[in-house]
Structures are given as C-alpha cells and as structure tokens.
Design an enzyme around this catalytic site. Sequence first.
Site, PDB file in Angstrom:
ATOM      1  N   LYS A  35       0.800  -1.162   0.113  1.00  0.00           N
ATOM      2  CA  LYS A  35       0.141   0.141  -0.026  1.00  0.00           C
ATOM      3  C   LYS A  35       0.895   1.166   0.050  1.00  0.00           C
ATOM      4  CE  LYS A  35      -0.685   0.381   4.980  1.00  0.00           C
ATOM      5  NZ  LYS A  35      -1.686   0.559   6.269  1.00  0.00           N
ATOM      6  N   ARG A 128      -8.799  -0.730  16.890  1.00  0.00           N
ATOM      7  CA  ARG A 128      -9.285  -0.460  15.566  1.00  0.00           C
ATOM      8  C   ARG A 128     -10.025  -1.393  15.096  1.00  0.00           C
ATOM      9  NH1 ARG A 128      -5.002   0.350  10.693  1.00  0.00           N
ATOM     10  NH2 ARG A 128      -5.585  -1.794  10.437  1.00  0.00           N
TER      11      ARG A 128
END
Length: 353
Positions: A35, A128
């Site tokens: 990414k 998260r």
Amino acid sequence: MYPLLRFNKQQILENTQTVVRAAAEKNIGVTGITKCTGGNYEIAETLLAGGVTALGDSRVQNLVTLADLDCPKWLIRMPMLSEVEETVLYATLSLNSELKTVQALDTAAARHHRKHEVLVMVDLGDLREGYFSEESFCADMAEMLKLKNIDIRGIGANLSCTGAIVPTVETYERFDDFQTLLKKRFGLDCAITSGGASSTYFMVEDGTIPSCINNLRIGELILIGNDTSNNMRYENLHDDNFILDVEIIEIKDKPSMPIGKIGCDAYGCTPVFEDRGIRKRAICALGKQDTTMEDLTPLDANLEIIASSSDHLIVDITECSRDYQIGDIVSFRCNYVSALHASTSEYIYKSAF
C-alpha cells in the site's frame, strides 16, 4: 520528468530477504504489503522475489494492478459492501470483522463460482478493527462457518495504529485465547494466525514472539527499514530506498521574515518564522498536494526546508556549497509517510534505480 520518486529495487530485495529469513527461523510467513507504493508492480515483483508468501494491500484498485502476479493476494482493509464483487475477483483473501460483509462476500463469490478466503480480525486492545467481545465473536463465527463459498482461514490482529499499543507477550495471550476458543467451540484449527505488522517484528529479532503467531503483514520495515511505531531503526536494513527528486523553478535573495500582518496560511495554520536577514531561497515544483514536507530529508545537508504550499516547496540554499541554478534537481530521502503520499500522487513520476 519531475517530480520523480525513485525506488531502489535491489535494496528493497535485500530488505525483503533479510526480514523473510529471520521470520522463517521462527516459523512465520511474511505477507508483503504494497500500500505504501500504491500497488507498484515492480516493487510487488521484488517482494515476491525476496520470499514473501503473499501480497497485501488496503485498496482493491491496487490489487487490480497486480492481478496477473501468480500469488495469494490479501485485501488488508475490511471490504466495503460496495466493493465485495471486486474483492472476490481480485483478492484471494480479505480481513473481516462484520458478519454482514462476510455474508455479502459469500453471495458475490457464489455468483462468480469461486471460494473466497477470510481472516477474522480480533481486537487485542488497539481499538481499531476486530472483535473485542468473545461472545459476539463466537456468535458471528457460528454463522460464518455455515457459508458455502467462504473459507475461514484463521484470525488476525492489528496493533500500533490508532491506539499505538506496543505488542507484548502479554498482549498476545488474548490472541492465543481466541485461537483456543475457536478450537474448543468449533473444532477449527487456524491455518493462518496473522499477529501484526512491522511493529511486531522486533519480537522476531529478540526471540520473544509467541508461537501462536505464524504470519506478519510487513510493509514499512521492508520498504523503509524502520519501525515508526516503536521508533526503531534496523541497522541491517536499508532506509534510503525512496528518493524524491524535485526541480528548482525560482531562486531569489529575499528576507527570511514575511512583511506585514501574519494570519493563517492556506491550510488554516499560523506559520512561525525566524528573522535571519536576507537569505537565498529556492522554490521547487512540489507541494502538499503531492506529499508531506515535514517527512522529507534533504540529501544536501546544508539545504533547509522553509515552507510549503499546495504546489510550492521553499528551501533555503544559502549555506549550500553547490551553486544551484534554475532547472537543477534537489533530492530528498522519504520516510514511510512521505513515500506513501508521493507514491499515490498522480503528479509524481515513478522509476526504479
């Protein structure tokens, strides 16, 4: 053409080999995360050549770019309901923590006559993604295991991101508990137990990584040679793999202190300046639209970043021994954040070196 982001394939290969080798000694496979590079094809090939067992990215669009690479591909951000079709087409496996999404993936997989692998995320305290409650984890897992086109491959966890929780042996006791729970309730052995990312790698190095982990998802450590979460620089890894070259478009002698009443800049911030008299300043064709200026390090140690706007980078070249001219190139070393932004800017050219 400039700005130009250059990446060192050989050094990235060496970093990959070093990390993969160390992890393998602890029976851990490495998923190489692309990414930061915007799914760059050449870098993905380099990670595979270095021995990663799979490629992972947070954007389906990047996996589309890598579609013809013969390897497992992971979508490491939980799929949106609006992208389940693309997920089953371009990702071998996706990370998930919502039953509704997994059910939608099952339906999409059925339409395309294929199986889709799922790694169920659990929350170890970073807050998260992932199941925090064991009760809801088991309730949803019971439903997921009924799905005919979904293959539950195991569980995963994330640390050191939103909550900045540093991995410890104690933290991973809860990860082991989830694995035990799966075995006890459903008779399911986890083929993949993905315990974290670059921030967990130090436990590989110091020998404290628990045996309940058999996979790490690593990007920054391989690509940049650093672990920002733990503020660790690995001396056996290259950290100068991404160089950003920018072109000078103006050179003028100007005051170091703006003249007039200072308000907010274009980003709503009030800048602070030091009066150092008249200085030689250069403007480079690069801006905040391209990357984060505070995360760049000039290769010329005497060059100083002064300010930036959307499209302009202002540097002080007064102390530089080089006699810079219009059209000359100034180079900066990127850290993870600046490399991430530069890689995904369509205004920056990319090239291997």
